[in-house]
Design a protein around this motif. Structure first.
Motif, PDB file in Angstrom:
ATOM      1  N   GLU A 113     -12.466   5.565   7.586  1.00 30.01           N
ATOM      2  CA  GLU A 113     -12.834   5.807   6.192  1.00 30.01           C
ATOM      3  C   GLU A 113     -12.118   4.880   5.209  1.00 30.01           C
ATOM      4  O   GLU A 113     -12.451   4.860   4.032  1.00 30.01           O
ATOM      5  N   ILE A 114     -11.153   4.125   5.704  1.00 32.01           N
ATOM      6  CA  ILE A 114     -10.364   3.250   4.828  1.00 32.01           C
ATOM      7  C   ILE A 114     -10.949   1.843   4.863  1.00 32.01           C
ATOM      8  O   ILE A 114     -11.267   1.318   5.928  1.00 32.01           O
ATOM      9  N   GLU A 115     -11.060   1.244   3.696  1.00 32.35           N
ATOM     10  CA  GLU A 115     -11.519  -0.144   3.623  1.00 32.35           C
ATOM     11  C   GLU A 115     -10.324  -1.036   3.962  1.00 32.35           C
ATOM     12  O   GLU A 115      -9.308  -1.035   3.261  1.00 32.35           O
ATOM     13  N   LEU A 116     -10.456  -1.769   5.059  1.00 31.25           N
ATOM     14  CA  LEU A 116      -9.374  -2.635   5.530  1.00 31.25           C
ATOM     15  C   LEU A 116      -9.764  -4.085   5.261  1.00 31.25           C
ATOM     16  O   LEU A 116     -10.552  -4.663   5.996  1.00 31.25           O
ATOM     17  N   LEU A 117      -9.216  -4.645   4.195  1.00 26.76           N
ATOM     18  CA  LEU A 117      -9.602  -5.987   3.778  1.00 26.76           C
ATOM     19  C   LEU A 117      -8.837  -7.066   4.540  1.00 26.76           C
ATOM     20  O   LEU A 117      -9.365  -7.690   5.439  1.00 26.76           O
ATOM     21  N   ASP A 118      -7.596  -7.290   4.193  1.00 21.16           N
ATOM     22  CA  ASP A 118      -6.797  -8.270   4.930  1.00 21.16           C
ATOM     23  C   ASP A 118      -5.654  -7.532   5.619  1.00 21.16           C
ATOM     24  O   ASP A 118      -5.405  -6.359   5.362  1.00 21.16           O
ATOM     25  N   TRP A 119      -4.927  -8.219   6.482  1.00 23.07           N
ATOM     26  CA  TRP A 119      -3.917  -7.595   7.329  1.00 23.07           C
ATOM     27  C   TRP A 119      -2.839  -6.859   6.514  1.00 23.07           C
ATOM     28  O   TRP A 119      -2.534  -5.702   6.779  1.00 23.07           O
ATOM     29  N   ASN A 120      -2.249  -7.528   5.530  1.00 19.20           N
ATOM     30  CA  ASN A 120      -1.184  -6.902   4.748  1.00 19.20           C
ATOM     31  C   ASN A 120      -1.689  -5.708   3.954  1.00 19.20           C
ATOM     32  O   ASN A 120      -1.020  -4.679   3.874  1.00 19.20           O
ATOM     33  N   GLN A 121      -2.866  -5.842   3.375  1.00 17.85           N
ATOM     34  CA  GLN A 121      -3.455  -4.727   2.634  1.00 17.85           C
ATOM     35  C   GLN A 121      -3.744  -3.568   3.578  1.00 17.85           C
ATOM     36  O   GLN A 121      -3.526  -2.410   3.236  1.00 17.85           O
ATOM     37  N   ALA A 122      -4.231  -3.879   4.777  1.00 15.13           N
ATOM     38  CA  ALA A 122      -4.551  -2.835   5.754  1.00 15.13           C
ATOM     39  C   ALA A 122      -3.294  -2.067   6.155  1.00 15.13           C
ATOM     40  O   ALA A 122      -3.295  -0.830   6.204  1.00 15.13           O
ATOM     41  N   ILE A 123      -2.216  -2.797   6.416  1.00 13.80           N
ATOM     42  CA  ILE A 123      -0.956  -2.137   6.773  1.00 13.80           C
ATOM     43  C   ILE A 123      -0.500  -1.246   5.630  1.00 13.80           C
ATOM     44  O   ILE A 123      -0.148  -0.077   5.841  1.00 13.80           O
ATOM     45  N   ASN A 124      -0.521  -1.761   4.415  1.00 12.57           N
ATOM     46  CA  ASN A 124      -0.100  -0.966   3.256  1.00 12.57           C
ATOM     47  C   ASN A 124      -0.967   0.271   3.079  1.00 12.57           C
ATOM     48  O   ASN A 124      -0.466   1.348   2.740  1.00 12.57           O
ATOM     49  N   SER A 125      -2.264   0.130   3.297  1.00 14.91           N
ATOM     50  CA  SER A 125      -3.173   1.283   3.170  1.00 14.91           C
ATOM     51  C   SER A 125      -2.850   2.361   4.203  1.00 14.91           C
ATOM     52  O   SER A 125      -2.831   3.549   3.886  1.00 14.91           O
ATOM     53  N   VAL A 126      -2.585   1.942   5.430  1.00 13.53           N
ATOM     54  CA  VAL A 126      -2.263   2.905   6.491  1.00 13.53           C
ATOM     55  C   VAL A 126      -0.914   3.573   6.210  1.00 13.53           C
ATOM     56  O   VAL A 126      -0.777   4.785   6.359  1.00 13.53           O
ATOM     57  N   VAL A 127       0.062   2.791   5.787  1.00 12.92           N
ATOM     58  CA  VAL A 127       1.383   3.340   5.444  1.00 12.92           C
ATOM     59  C   VAL A 127       1.241   4.405   4.356  1.00 12.92           C
ATOM     60  O   VAL A 127       1.782   5.512   4.475  1.00 12.92           O
ATOM     61  N   THR A 128       0.520   4.075   3.307  1.00 10.65           N
ATOM     62  CA  THR A 128       0.366   4.975   2.168  1.00 10.65           C
ATOM     63  C   THR A 128      -0.484   6.196   2.510  1.00 10.65           C
ATOM     64  O   THR A 128      -0.123   7.327   2.182  1.00 10.65           O
ATOM     65  N   THR A 129      -1.579   5.986   3.180  1.00  8.27           N
ATOM     66  CA  THR A 129      -2.516   7.072   3.481  1.00  8.27           C
ATOM     67  C   THR A 129      -1.966   8.053   4.510  1.00  8.27           C
ATOM     68  O   THR A 129      -2.120   9.266   4.360  1.00  8.27           O
ATOM     69  N   PHE A 130      -1.316   7.526   5.553  1.00  8.75           N
ATOM     70  CA  PHE A 130      -0.906   8.376   6.670  1.00  8.75           C
ATOM     71  C   PHE A 130       0.592   8.680   6.706  1.00  8.75           C
ATOM     72  O   PHE A 130       1.052   9.384   7.612  1.00  8.75           O
ATOM     73  N   ASN A 131       1.338   8.129   5.755  1.00  9.27           N
ATOM     74  CA  ASN A 131       2.777   8.383   5.666  1.00  9.27           C
ATOM     75  C   ASN A 131       3.514   7.995   6.951  1.00  9.27           C
ATOM     76  O   ASN A 131       4.241   8.795   7.538  1.00  9.27           O
ATOM     77  N   VAL A 132       3.279   6.768   7.398  1.00  9.76           N
ATOM     78  CA  VAL A 132       3.957   6.216   8.570  1.00  9.76           C
ATOM     79  C   VAL A 132       4.670   4.929   8.159  1.00  9.76           C
ATOM     80  O   VAL A 132       4.471   4.425   7.057  1.00  9.76           O
ATOM     81  N   THR A 133       5.466   4.396   9.065  1.00 10.07           N
ATOM     82  CA  THR A 133       6.202   3.163   8.777  1.00 10.07           C
ATOM     83  C   THR A 133       5.286   1.940   8.924  1.00 10.07           C
ATOM     84  O   THR A 133       4.272   1.997   9.624  1.00 10.07           O
ATOM     85  N   PRO A 134       5.647   0.833   8.287  1.00  6.61           N
ATOM     86  CA  PRO A 134       4.841  -0.389   8.422  1.00  6.61           C
ATOM     87  C   PRO A 134       4.713  -0.862   9.878  1.00  6.61           C
ATOM     88  O   PRO A 134       3.641  -1.296  10.292  1.00  6.61           O
ATOM     89  N   ASN A 135       5.778  -0.748  10.650  1.00  7.80           N
ATOM     90  CA  ASN A 135       5.720  -1.161  12.053  1.00  7.80           C
ATOM     91  C   ASN A 135       4.712  -0.320  12.840  1.00  7.80           C
ATOM     92  O   ASN A 135       3.915  -0.837  13.615  1.00  7.80           O
ATOM     93  N   PHE A 136       4.746   0.991  12.623  1.00  3.06           N
ATOM     94  CA  PHE A 136       3.816   1.900  13.288  1.00  3.06           C
ATOM     95  C   PHE A 136       2.386   1.600  12.844  1.00  3.06           C
ATOM     96  O   PHE A 136       1.464   1.556  13.663  1.00  3.06           O
ATOM     97  N   ALA A 137       2.203   1.376  11.545  1.00  2.00           N
ATOM     98  CA  ALA A 137       0.872   1.054  11.010  1.00  2.00           C
ATOM     99  C   ALA A 137       0.324  -0.218  11.645  1.00  2.00           C
ATOM    100  O   ALA A 137      -0.855  -0.271  12.027  1.00  2.00           O
ATOM    101  N   ALA A 138       1.165  -1.232  11.774  1.00  2.80           N
ATOM    102  CA  ALA A 138       0.728  -2.499  12.380  1.00  2.80           C
ATOM    103  C   ALA A 138       0.324  -2.293  13.839  1.00  2.80           C
ATOM    104  O   ALA A 138      -0.703  -2.809  14.292  1.00  2.80           O
TER     105      ALA A 138
END
Length: 150
Positions: A113-138
């Motif tokens: 359901e999340i719009e994943l544009l570029d890699w850094n934006q995608a990581i930030n979106s996952v971190v923010t949306t799911f409350n996980v760390t950037p490493n886990f999101a990546a």
């Protein structure tokens, strides 16, 4: 290309639906309660035993969901005491719990359901949306991309 879900992804989606959850905005305390799992906080390394999860309260909030999801994987898929297992069997169980954690903390049906544009934006979106760390999101996004590529 059509995304084909795995058995783990389907099981996680079913579990979320059985809990009545369709969005990622829920604490580990809420999830444990909905699953009937006792959650305790102790100043020890986190572990699961006899249907209970023990989390170290000093774990940063962004890591808490990751660790909880890993321990939940042990409860749902494993039995026995790791002290009495062969090293290779224990490593396999840890790999399975890690894999489950990726899917449970960031469920595919919600990730789609999340719009994943570029890699850094995608990581930030996952971190923010799911409350996980950037490493886990990546890690989760890498896994998701591999699934998409088949």
């Amino acid at each position: 290309m059509k995304y084909i879900t795995t058995a783990t992804e389907d099981a996680v989606k079913d579990l979320y639906y059985k809990m009545g959850l369709v969005d990622p905005d829920h604490s580990v305390d809420d999830i444990a309660q909905r699953l009937g799992i006792q959650l305790f906080y102790l100043r020890k390394p986190s572990f699961a035993s006899h249907g209970c999860i023990y989390l170290d309260p000093t774990i940063p909030e962004k890591r808490r969901k990751e660790v909880f999801s890993h321990e939940l994987g042990h409860i749902l898929y494993h039995s026995g005491i790791q002290l009495f297992m062969t090293e290779s069997y224990r490593r396999m169980q840890e790999w399975q719990a890690d894999n489950f954690a990726l899917h449970f903390a960031v469920p595919t049906f919600m990730l789609k359901e999340i719009e994943l544009l570029d890699w850094n934006q995608a990581i930030n979106s996952v971190v923010t949306t799911f409350n996980v760390t950037p490493n886990f999101a990546a890690k989760r996004l890498e896994h998701y991309e591999k699934q998409i590529q088949g």
